[in-house]
Design an enzyme around this catalytic site. Structure first.
Site, mmCIF file in Angstrom:
data_model
loop_
_atom_site.group_PDB
_atom_site.id
_atom_site.type_symbol
_atom_site.label_atom_id
_atom_site.label_comp_id
_atom_site.label_asym_id
_atom_site.label_seq_id
_atom_site.Cartn_x
_atom_site.Cartn_y
_atom_site.Cartn_z
ATOM 1 N N PRO A 21 0.904 -1.261 0.081
ATOM 2 C CA PRO A 21 -0.306 0.471 -0.127
ATOM 3 C C PRO A 21 0.885 1.874 0.368
ATOM 4 O O PRO A 21 1.953 1.441 0.781
ATOM 5 C CB PRO A 21 -0.455 0.380 1.202
ATOM 6 C CG PRO A 21 -0.942 -1.560 1.590
ATOM 7 C CD PRO A 21 0.498 -2.156 0.788
ATOM 8 N N CYS A 22 0.913 2.217 -1.343
ATOM 9 C CA CYS A 22 1.362 3.630 -1.002
ATOM 10 C C CYS A 22 0.593 4.406 -0.738
ATOM 11 O O CYS A 22 2.090 5.405 -0.096
ATOM 12 C CB CYS A 22 1.404 3.852 -2.842
ATOM 13 S SG CYS A 22 -0.511 4.064 -2.983
#
Length: 448
Positions: A135-136
């Site tokens: 997840p960014c």
């Protein structure tokens, strides 16, 4: 060509690889609705391989909500009972983490064991490739702006270590690590340096591109035929006993003329605020005197209509602001918060987020679709003043290059999140073509 997909989301990266004949033996994804979307897409590809898309279209037409997904799939299961077991092994609804410190997470050893079971189910003993990206939000500039000081201590900065442990265990020839450009600056560059160093420790070389400066290696989705201004980092890793070089992904890119908002979504059914349907299939309509763009024809392929096309119901104040924003856009300008009449303003801050109301300009390339679209549609206003609303899930998906037969499961908020977080499938397909070239050893690599 055996693949494991980590942090899969709604499957944008998987979609590109499946189109190129890769076999995704397992997906690991923490969000239950994204997992349901993955399952539906696996069903689609399975039925397409059987030349039996009619039964998929029947599901397409019968879906009338997100609470009865399994019931709606029963017709498919009765004809192809093996699908149910296939989905159990191929979609692992698990969140990486330390069970001793966090709730509702699964330890790395258990996930590795489940992945081994998935390989055995398909009679494979090894994997060629691992794809995915942690997840960014903690890496992205927007995410870090909202999180402020919490970004520096956010555990998502280090989820790559679970990815690394999977690579270490399965020893694939290579891996694709996708993320936002903000990964280069997280914790003043320490996160990216840690990623490179820690993969080196387990025998893998990690390249950010063909330039020695990673910041010069940022890829643009629009260079791959995606009708969107979207920047991404595609990190390429490979075992240090292999003489690979960074692939020429752009060599396999789709190419379209006039990559504008109009040519991306202009053919979809017209809606006003609150109109449309989340799950009912809407018929395509022809715009009199206008032909479909090449991109629109591609998006419509193997589809019987439009789903996930429901407009938010907006307050009158928002609609007044949207109308003004569209009028500004039609004259080639962007609406600033200070341009909004005082009676329609909701706060007095005139210094931050002045462009929070933003139109996808009709004759320009759409701006980046991000997960925040699940919160409100202010940053994603449709350019047609007669519709005067924010984008639907289907329109956002089009801008991300998801085909119209791609069903997003779950409530609309979850659908928007899935679309905003996804890798654009057209970009993913170009990446898959370049990787397939390597795995097949058909020609020599082009770059070091």
């Amino acid at each position: 060509m055996v693949v494991i997909d980590l942090f899969s989301g709604a499957g944008g990266l998987t979609e590109g690889f499946m189109r190129q004949g890769f076999e995704i033996v397992a997906h690991v994804e923490k969000d239950k609705w994204a997992c349901e979307t993955l399952k539906t897409r696996i069903i689609y590809h399975f039925l397409k391989s059987k030349n039996d898309l009619e039964i998929y279209f029947d599901y397409f037409k019968r879906v009338n909500g997100y609470r009865n997904i399994e019931e709606s799939r029963q017709t498919i299961y009765r004809k192809y009972p093996e699908i149910k077991e296939k989905l159990q092994y191929e979609v692992l609804n698990k969140a990486f983490g330390n069970p001793l410190e966090e709730k509702n997470v699964t330890g790395i050893d258990e996930i590795i064991e489940l992945l081994e079971d998935s390989l055995k189910y398909k009679n494979y003993s090894s994997t060629d490739l691992i794809i995915g990206g942690p997840p960014c939000q903690a890496y992205s500039l927007v995410g870090r702006g909202r999180m402020k000081d919490k970004a520096e201590t956010d555990k998502r900065n280090y989820l790559f270590r679970y990815y690394k442990e999977i690579v270490k265990h399965f020893k694939p020839r290579m891996f694709i690590f996708e993320n936002v450009p903000g990964i280069l600056n997280a914790k003043k560059g320490e996160v990216f340096k840690s990623i490179v160093d820690e993969f080196k420790e387990i025998g893998y070389i990690l390249l950010a591109g063909t330039n020695d400066d990673p910041k010069e290696c940022i890829l643009h989705a629009s260079d791959f035929g995606v009708h969107q201004s979207r920047k991404r980092m595609i990190l390429f890793g490979f075992r240090d006993d292999l003489n690979y070089q960074y692939p020429d992904f752009k060599k396999y890119a789709y190419s379209f003329e006039n990559m504008t908002t109009k040519n991306a979504i202009g053919d979809l059914p017209k809606l006003k605020s609150g109109q449309g349907s989340d799950f009912d299939t809407l018929n395509y309509v022809s715009n009199e005197g206008e032909s479909l763009s090449a991109f629109q024809r591609l998006m419509r392929a193997d589809s019987i209509g439009v789903i996930n096309h429901k407009s938010r119901s907006n307050q009158e104040r928002d609609l007044r602001i949207y109308k003004k924003a569209i009028e500004f856009a039609e004259s080639g300008k962007r609406l600033m918060y200070t341009d909004i009449p005082e009676e329609d303003r909701t706060h007095k801050n005139e210094k931050a987020f002045l462009d929070r109301f933003k139109v996808h300009m009709k004759n320009e390339i759409p701006h980046t679709i991000v997960a925040h679209i699940s919160k409100d549609g202010h940053y994603n206003i449709h350019p047609d003043i007669n519709q005067c609303r924010s984008l639907t899930v289907r329109e956002a998906a089009r801008i991300q290059s998801f085909p119209d037969n791609y069903i997003f499961e779950g409530p609309r908020t979850a659908q928007f999140t899935q679309v905003g977080n996804a890798v654009p499938p057209l970009m993913a397909e170009a990446i898959a073509k370049a990787i397939k070239e390597y795995l097949n050893k058909e020609i020599s690599p082009l770059y070091r």
